[in-house]
Structures are given as C-alpha cells and as structure tokens.
Design a protein around this motif. Structure first.
Motif, PDB file in Angstrom:
ATOM      1  N   UNK A   1      58.280-132.909  11.316  1.00  0.00           N
ATOM      2  CA  UNK A   1      58.031-132.165  10.339  1.00  0.00           C
ATOM      3  C   UNK A   1      56.893-131.201  10.261  1.00  0.00           C
ATOM      4  N   UNK A   2      55.618-131.984  10.804  1.00  0.00           N
ATOM      5  CA  UNK A   2      54.420-131.053  10.956  1.00  0.00           C
ATOM      6  C   UNK A   2      53.392-131.856  11.768  1.00  0.00           C
ATOM      7  N   UNK A   3      52.396-131.343  12.451  1.00  0.00           N
ATOM      8  CA  UNK A   3      51.508-132.001  13.365  1.00  0.00           C
ATOM      9  C   UNK A   3      51.040-133.325  12.756  1.00  0.00           C
ATOM     10  N   UNK A   4      51.119-134.502  13.420  1.00  0.00           N
ATOM     11  CA  UNK A   4      50.407-135.774  12.671  1.00  0.00           C
ATOM     12  C   UNK A   4      48.850-135.784  13.149  1.00  0.00           C
ATOM     13  N   UNK A   5      48.122-136.440  12.123  1.00  0.00           N
ATOM     14  CA  UNK A   5      46.728-136.502  12.474  1.00  0.00           C
ATOM     15  C   UNK A   5      46.641-137.741  13.540  1.00  0.00           C
ATOM     16  N   UNK A   6      45.525-137.722  13.902  1.00  0.00           N
ATOM     17  CA  UNK A   6      45.203-139.227  15.055  1.00  0.00           C
ATOM     18  C   UNK A   6      44.847-140.177  14.204  1.00  0.00           C
ATOM     19  N   UNK A   7      44.238-140.051  12.910  1.00  0.00           N
ATOM     20  CA  UNK A   7      43.825-141.234  12.134  1.00  0.00           C
ATOM     21  C   UNK A   7      44.288-140.853  10.926  1.00  0.00           C
ATOM     22  N   UNK A   8      44.448-142.166  10.312  1.00  0.00           N
ATOM     23  CA  UNK A   8      44.951-142.099   8.959  1.00  0.00           C
ATOM     24  C   UNK A   8      44.803-143.273   8.021  1.00  0.00           C
ATOM     25  N   UNK A   9      44.640-143.444   6.834  1.00  0.00           N
ATOM     26  CA  UNK A   9      44.446-144.487   6.051  1.00  0.00           C
ATOM     27  C   UNK A   9      45.533-145.361   6.089  1.00  0.00           C
ATOM     28  N   UNK A  10      46.849-144.779   5.906  1.00  0.00           N
ATOM     29  CA  UNK A  10      48.099-145.503   5.707  1.00  0.00           C
ATOM     30  C   UNK A  10      49.121-145.088   6.473  1.00  0.00           C
ATOM     31  N   UNK A  11      49.881-145.626   7.120  1.00  0.00           N
ATOM     32  CA  UNK A  11      51.212-145.254   7.796  1.00  0.00           C
ATOM     33  C   UNK A  11      52.436-146.023   7.124  1.00  0.00           C
ATOM     34  N   UNK A  12      53.181-145.230   6.708  1.00  0.00           N
ATOM     35  CA  UNK A  12      54.485-145.617   6.054  1.00  0.00           C
ATOM     36  C   UNK A  12      55.755-145.556   6.995  1.00  0.00           C
ATOM     37  N   UNK A  13      56.454-146.294   7.368  1.00  0.00           N
ATOM     38  CA  UNK A  13      57.655-146.127   7.917  1.00  0.00           C
ATOM     39  C   UNK A  13      59.008-146.387   6.892  1.00  0.00           C
ATOM     40  N   UNK A  14      59.445-145.314   6.901  1.00  0.00           N
ATOM     41  CA  UNK A  14      60.570-145.395   5.829  1.00  0.00           C
ATOM     42  C   UNK A  14      60.442-144.508   4.734  1.00  0.00           C
ATOM     43  N   UNK A  15      61.157-143.518   4.495  1.00  0.00           N
ATOM     44  CA  UNK A  15      60.902-142.569   3.295  1.00  0.00           C
ATOM     45  C   UNK A  15      62.060-142.670   2.372  1.00  0.00           C
ATOM     46  N   UNK A  16      62.362-143.990   2.066  1.00  0.00           N
ATOM     47  CA  UNK A  16      63.605-143.899   1.124  1.00  0.00           C
ATOM     48  C   UNK A  16      62.623-144.284  -0.272  1.00  0.00           C
ATOM     49  N   UNK A  17      63.243-145.045  -1.135  1.00  0.00           N
ATOM     50  CA  UNK A  17      62.663-145.012  -2.385  1.00  0.00           C
ATOM     51  C   UNK A  17      61.368-145.905  -2.271  1.00  0.00           C
ATOM     52  N   UNK A  18      61.214-146.908  -1.704  1.00  0.00           N
ATOM     53  CA  UNK A  18      60.063-147.941  -1.625  1.00  0.00           C
ATOM     54  C   UNK A  18      59.002-147.146  -0.771  1.00  0.00           C
TER      55      UNK A  18
ATOM     56  N   UNK B   1      57.719-143.930  -2.377  1.00  0.00           N
ATOM     57  CA  UNK B   1      56.838-144.394  -3.623  1.00  0.00           C
ATOM     58  C   UNK B   1      55.568-144.948  -3.355  1.00  0.00           C
ATOM     59  N   UNK B   2      55.565-145.828  -2.451  1.00  0.00           N
ATOM     60  CA  UNK B   2      54.230-146.205  -1.778  1.00  0.00           C
ATOM     61  C   UNK B   2      53.209-145.211  -1.543  1.00  0.00           C
ATOM     62  N   UNK B   3      53.849-144.225  -0.652  1.00  0.00           N
ATOM     63  CA  UNK B   3      53.251-143.234  -0.013  1.00  0.00           C
ATOM     64  C   UNK B   3      52.532-142.088  -1.199  1.00  0.00           C
ATOM     65  N   UNK B   4      53.149-141.697  -2.064  1.00  0.00           N
ATOM     66  CA  UNK B   4      52.779-141.041  -3.271  1.00  0.00           C
ATOM     67  C   UNK B   4      51.723-141.621  -4.170  1.00  0.00           C
ATOM     68  N   UNK B   5      51.976-143.174  -4.432  1.00  0.00           N
ATOM     69  CA  UNK B   5      50.813-143.760  -5.129  1.00  0.00           C
ATOM     70  C   UNK B   5      49.690-144.038  -4.641  1.00  0.00           C
ATOM     71  N   UNK B   6      49.596-144.051  -3.292  1.00  0.00           N
ATOM     72  CA  UNK B   6      48.382-144.169  -2.222  1.00  0.00           C
ATOM     73  C   UNK B   6      47.837-142.865  -2.210  1.00  0.00           C
ATOM     74  N   UNK B   7      48.687-141.858  -2.180  1.00  0.00           N
ATOM     75  CA  UNK B   7      48.044-140.653  -1.967  1.00  0.00           C
ATOM     76  C   UNK B   7      47.324-139.954  -3.298  1.00  0.00           C
ATOM     77  N   UNK B   8      48.223-140.488  -4.334  1.00  0.00           N
ATOM     78  CA  UNK B   8      47.327-140.179  -5.576  1.00  0.00           C
ATOM     79  C   UNK B   8      46.065-141.007  -5.665  1.00  0.00           C
ATOM     80  N   UNK B   9      45.998-142.037  -5.213  1.00  0.00           N
ATOM     81  CA  UNK B   9      44.864-142.844  -5.233  1.00  0.00           C
ATOM     82  C   UNK B   9      43.727-142.407  -4.122  1.00  0.00           C
TER      83      UNK B   9
END
Length: 411
Positions: free
Chosen positions: A2-19, A22-30
């Motif tokens: 979808x877009x170029x990925x960064x080489x370093x990130x705080x959190x990697x989440x595999x799976x863009x279903x509900x869980x 939702x995890x990705x949104x809550x952590x990004x909002x934090x």
C-alpha cells in the motif's frame, strides 16, 4: 504494498481484522509508530463468516477508537439478546443494565466494520500495507527483525520493539514462533447466511433459540438484512445429503426453533457459510515476547458470538499495557498477559464446556426452570451473555436463587 514501509517502527501488527486494526489505532493514538499488515487485497475487503454480534463489554472501545459513530443506526443495529429456552423465554424489558455505555449490544456487519476500522487506522497515521505478510522473524536485543513480503514479491526488512500477531486462527506468526496451541473438541457444526424478507423482531432483539443440544439464532442487520445461524450436532449433517440444499436445511431448522417468525418471504442474500468442524483453540497471549490478540489467541465456538467482542477487548488490554510501559517490552507484555488471564479464561472455560453438548434435556430443563421462575436471575443470565459478569458470578446468583426457592417451598 500500500505504501513504502519504514525500516524501523515501534510496533508491527500482522493482521488487519478487528483485533489487529483496533490494536494499531489505539497504539497510534497513544503516540507510537505502527505498521499494520494484511494478506487481503484492499481495505474494503472484509471477513464474511461472523455473527457480527458485539456484546456490551466491548462498547467503550468504540469511543477509544474514535468510531462511536459505528454504534449509530446508519452503521449497526442496537440490540439485546432474547433467549427461547425449554419451558419459556428469557426476555426482560430494557437494556442489560443501567449503565448507558453497556446497556445494549450491536449487530455490526463486517462489510461495514472492517473497512471503517482500516480507514480510521490510516487517519491516525498507521502505515497500512495490504497484500503483505511476515515471511521471517528474528528476535533481537531490542525487539524483532521482520522480513515483510508483498504479493508482488517485494521484500522489506523492518525492525520493531513490539510485534503483535493478529493474523487469525491459523496464525502464521504463531507457527513461525512455535506458539503452543490448545485444542478442545467442539461437537457442533455451524452454518450462517444472510437473508432479506424477514421482519426484524420487536425492539430489534437478536433471538437465540436453545433447544437441547442444537440452536438457531436470528440477528437483525442494517438495510433490512437478517443473519441466520444454526448449530447442529455433526451427525445431523448427514440428513442434508451430498447434494442437499443447505439454505433449505437452515430454514427448516429456523422454522422449527422459531415458530413465531415468518420465514415465508426469506430470500438468500449471498451464499451459505459454515464450519463442519470448528474445534475450540487457544494460544497464550504472549509467546517468545510476541503478543497475540483476537482469534490468534482465542478462537472458540462461534455459537458464543464473542469473536468481535473478545477481539476489541484484547486490543484494549494490549494497548493499555504497551502504552503504560512503551520502553519496557518485557514489563508491558507481562502486564498484558496478566490482564488477559484475569478476564478471558473464566468466559472461555464455560463456552468450551458447553460446546461438548453433553447435557441431557432433563438437566437443561431443570436449570432453566429456576432461571425462568426468577426475574432477577433472568437479568443476571442476560448480563452473563453480555460478558459483563463471569460464569462464576452467575453461578453464585443461581445457587442463591435455587436455595431461596427450595427454602420457601419447604416452609
């Protein structure tokens, strides 16, 4: 991708279903940087086989996600369970309780829920990569090093402090890490379909008919659709025959279990989905310093209708733990494991036990006889099914009610 990925990130989440989303949104909002991966082609893709029944225990998470609008009539149907059981019905007035946040459940179709979650993730700054998955994963002193591959064989190496497996019941990350899996038999097969031409029950109730060891559920949805689901013992499937009509079989079961509902104009909208075999499956919430959420951790009898609720609940618990100690992965994951253990096993144990369908009609009838005779106990039963109290808490109320009734009879 979808877009170029960064080489370093705080959190990697595999799976863009509900869980996972939702995890990705809550952590990004934090304030954390998050990459979210999914094998699906497009953010509009969604999971087809789901009851879409979100229990009140998960309602507060919608506000945390910035998605309170999904609890409004344009997106979902506000509902409450009504149970048809041997001897009568458990169908009290009002909501599940006095708290407006947890007063009602909601039927939210995944064709609405999944895309809205992903759009919110993008709006929160989550890097979303569809058509992508983790091909290799290595533990490092500071977290993980992951090899991300797209459907076009593009490969990116990414490092992260936290890695989250939200990739479902068959979790590829679970296999990569050798996460232990507990499997418990489920004696029922499950089938689902959408229909038009069925009037919604009074007050948009979701109807759960429990007769012996088999069940039929009806969930009103938006835009005049209705989700029907049946749960039957495996050996009953032989009645359909190899060339049988599964939709006709579902309607037959619905008419038997819900005689007051008019199915004469019911028309199949889409296809029939189902599981001939769906054993209850559990993974630890943390394995090798990786967190597991949603179906990757808990995937149990769909009869219970807890999938979306448990997905949102696990996302909230994990995000709370990480945001409390973002610089200390070990402490954060220990906190998540502890909170996960505090909430989920009490509910899972009861659901798993019920899926063995070992109960006799007499035992079931005796249990519901006492519940039907006590309005307060009926309310407690409904609150249990909303996952707002534990089975042990309900059992205590049940035993007290039985003792009171037996004492009054003896007097």
């Amino acid at each position: 991708m979808t877009e170029t990925l960064p080489s370093t990130v705080d959190v990697l989440v595999a799976g863009a279903g509900v869980a996972g989303t939702a995890t990705a949104i809550l952590l990004a909002k934090g304030g954390l940087s998050v990459v979210l991966l999914d094998r699906c082609n497009d953010i509009e893709d969604y999971k087809s086989l789901c009851t879409h029944f979100v229990q009140p225990v998960a309602n507060s998470v919608f506000a945390d996600l910035g998605l309170s609008r999904l609890l409004e009539p344009a997106y979902s149907v506000r509902t409450k369970a009504a149970f048809l059981v041997p001897g009568g019905s458990i169908d009290t007035d009002g909501g599940y309780g006095d708290d407006p946040v947890t007063a009602y459940a909601h039927n939210i179709e995944r064709r609405v829920f999944d895309p809205e979650l992903r759009r919110e993730a993008l709006a929160c700054g989550v890097t979303l990569a569809m058509n992508s998955s983790v091909r290799a994963l290595q533990k490092t002193p500071d977290g993980f090093s992951a090899e991300i591959v797209s459907a076009y064989d593009d490969t990116t190496r990414l490092t992260c402090r936290f890695a989250v497996a939200a990739d479902g019941r068959a979790s590829a990350l679970g296999r990569l890490l050798g996460a232990p899996v507990q499997s418990h038999p489920n004696d029922r097969a499950a089938y689902f379909c959408y229909c038009t031409g069925i009037d919604a029950p009074r007050d948009n109730k979701s109807i759960f008919a429990l007769h012996g060891n088999e069940m039929a559920f009806l969930y009103p949805q938006i835009e005049g659709r209705t989700l029907l689901s049946i749960y039957v013992k495996h050996e009953r499937l032989a009645q359909i025959g190899q060339d049988g009509d599964m939709f006709a079989f579902i309607l037959e079961q619905m008419k038997t279990h819900l005689p007051d509902v008019d199915f004469s104009n019911a028309t199949l909208d889409g296809r029939v989905y189902g599981y001939k075999k769906y054993d209850n499956q559990l993974r630890p919430p943390v394995t090798a310093q990786m967190a597991f959420v949603g179906d990757a951790s808990i995937s149990i009898d769909p009869m219970s209708g807890v999938g979306c609720s448990f997905a949102l609940k696990s996302a909230r618990l994990l995000a709370d733990a990480i945001l409390a100690q973002p610089g200390s992965p070990t402490e954060a994951l220990d906190a998540y494991a502890a909170s996960h253990q505090q909430f989920f096993p009490a509910h899972c144990d009861g659901i798993i036990a019920d899926s063995r369908v070992a109960k006799t009609d007499r035992a079931v009838g005796e249990t519901y006889r006492y519940i039907l005779a006590d309005e307060q106990l009926q309310r407690r039963y409904l609150v249990l099914t909303a996952r707002l109290i534990t089975p042990a808490q309900f059992q205590k109320s049940y035993l007290l009610s039985v003792a009171r009734r037996r004492s009054s009879v003896s007097l």
